[in-house]
Design a protein around this motif. Sequence first.
Motif, PDB file in Angstrom:
ATOM      1  N   VAL A   1       0.886  -1.151   0.000  1.00 29.32           N
ATOM      2  CA  VAL A   1       0.000   0.000   0.000  1.00 29.32           C
ATOM      3  C   VAL A   1       0.928   1.206   0.000  1.00 29.32           C
ATOM      4  N   SER A   2       1.311   1.630  -1.196  1.00 27.53           N
ATOM      5  CA  SER A   2       2.296   2.697  -1.343  1.00 27.53           C
ATOM      6  C   SER A   2       2.159   3.330  -2.718  1.00 27.53           C
TER       7      SER A   2
ATOM      8  N   LEU B   1      -5.955   5.446  -3.000  1.00 27.93           N
ATOM      9  CA  LEU B   1      -6.884   4.494  -3.611  1.00 27.93           C
ATOM     10  C   LEU B   1      -7.281   3.417  -2.615  1.00 27.93           C
ATOM     11  N   PHE B   2      -6.346   3.006  -1.764  1.00 29.47           N
ATOM     12  CA  PHE B   2      -6.692   2.041  -0.723  1.00 29.47           C
ATOM     13  C   PHE B   2      -7.766   2.615   0.203  1.00 29.47           C
ATOM     14  N   GLU B   3      -7.653   3.893   0.489  1.00 30.41           N
ATOM     15  CA  GLU B   3      -8.694   4.517   1.313  1.00 30.41           C
ATOM     16  C   GLU B   3     -10.038   4.508   0.572  1.00 30.41           C
ATOM     17  N   GLU B   4     -10.019   4.747  -0.737  1.00 32.27           N
ATOM     18  CA  GLU B   4     -11.256   4.662  -1.517  1.00 32.27           C
ATOM     19  C   GLU B   4     -11.841   3.255  -1.430  1.00 32.27           C
ATOM     20  N   HIS B   5     -10.979   2.229  -1.500  1.00 37.96           N
ATOM     21  CA  HIS B   5     -11.440   0.852  -1.372  1.00 37.96           C
ATOM     22  C   HIS B   5     -12.129   0.629  -0.023  1.00 37.96           C
TER      23      HIS B   5
ATOM     24  N   LEU C   1       2.499   1.243   8.446  1.00 34.80           N
ATOM     25  CA  LEU C   1       2.498   2.702   8.463  1.00 34.80           C
ATOM     26  C   LEU C   1       1.343   3.325   7.682  1.00 34.80           C
ATOM     27  N   GLN C   2       0.890   2.655   6.612  1.00 32.93           N
ATOM     28  CA  GLN C   2      -0.080   3.298   5.729  1.00 32.93           C
ATOM     29  C   GLN C   2      -1.410   2.559   5.643  1.00 32.93           C
ATOM     30  N   ALA C   3      -1.381   1.226   5.660  1.00 28.13           N
ATOM     31  CA  ALA C   3      -2.653   0.491   5.542  1.00 28.13           C
ATOM     32  C   ALA C   3      -3.429   0.470   6.850  1.00 28.13           C
TER      33      ALA C   3
END
Length: 369
Positions: free
Chosen positions: A17-18, A30-34, A79-81
């Motif tokens: 997720v980067s 985009l992961f947040e959109e998912h 850190l991000q997901a």
Amino acid sequence: MRSARAKSLPVLMYHYVSDQENSIAVPPALFEEHCRALAENGKRGIGLAEAEAFLLRGEPLPRGSVLITFDDGYCDNYLQAMPILARYGHRGTVFAVTQRIEPEETPRASLEDVLAGRAPVPEAVNHPVRKDALGYTVRRDIFCNRGELRALEASGVMDVAAHGRGHFGVFLGPEYEGFHRPGYQARTFYRTELPWIWGLPRFKVGAGLRFPAFIPSPELIRAVTELVPRNYAAADAFFKEPGNTARLQEAVDTVAGGPGLGRMEGEGERRERLRREIAGGKAELEEILGRPAHSLCWPWGKYSDEALALGREAGFSVFFTTREGTNPPGRPLRVHRFKAKSKSGAWLVSRVRLYERPLLGALYAKIRL
């Protein structure tokens, strides 16, 4: 009236997720959109224990349940997901390769510090491709450390499960094309368990838990190491010197015409190698987490009947693949997943809805084979 229980559990497969350019990377935005699209459409990322109970014993899950998984154990999962999952009420599962877990016991930064801008996300998380000292493009992926894996579980947002000890490949046979030499490195997992030797023939490589291993002969190793330096820079200089590749080819041909380039491993050797990867990885992960590990995700999604038997012998009871398909209750030995691509949240929800439906999802997966 329709049942409120899940008939099939869709399992999503992420890696990075980067913001890096990679076919298996999904940018954080985009992961947040998912995650938002899943939540807005009544879908919830569940914990691994809930999924295991459904897959093993058929314990009911609410409709809309999904399992969100991340392969390999990259630091960006922490850190991000994780903060994005938490924001939308989802849980996730990281499948970690234990030999890639970094040894530090303290997380690099707290999630609160990163989100507040008090600590930066390490540059290599989003840009792992670098030029090395010789000017070659290589990957420098950052994996979670021991403390970060524990922090994932302590958060209540992400669980950690097994993805093997080394994610190693194996040489498949004596056929080869060219020689191993310093140069462009595009992949993270590309090595075998055998020592890496510059100048070794480039034998074809396959998934280590699926295929028997071809073992280069001592005579081949000796011939190569007598000619080609083991040092990275010196090996690069060797191949740039005119005539050296021809000298190496002559030496390899001599071995091939005499004692041979190698042999296939014996049954005992194969079983011991599989145990190192499966049971060894399980023991290492359990030592870090301080609890039993019940689920194994096959490296590259490939395995043999013998690997499955040894996995069950080691104490694993749920096994995840990379093949698409549905997951009805009570079927833990071949759990299907589908790749979460860099496409819209609407696309992702459409795939989840497909794999919630056992008959339609199974038919779609069969067409895609």
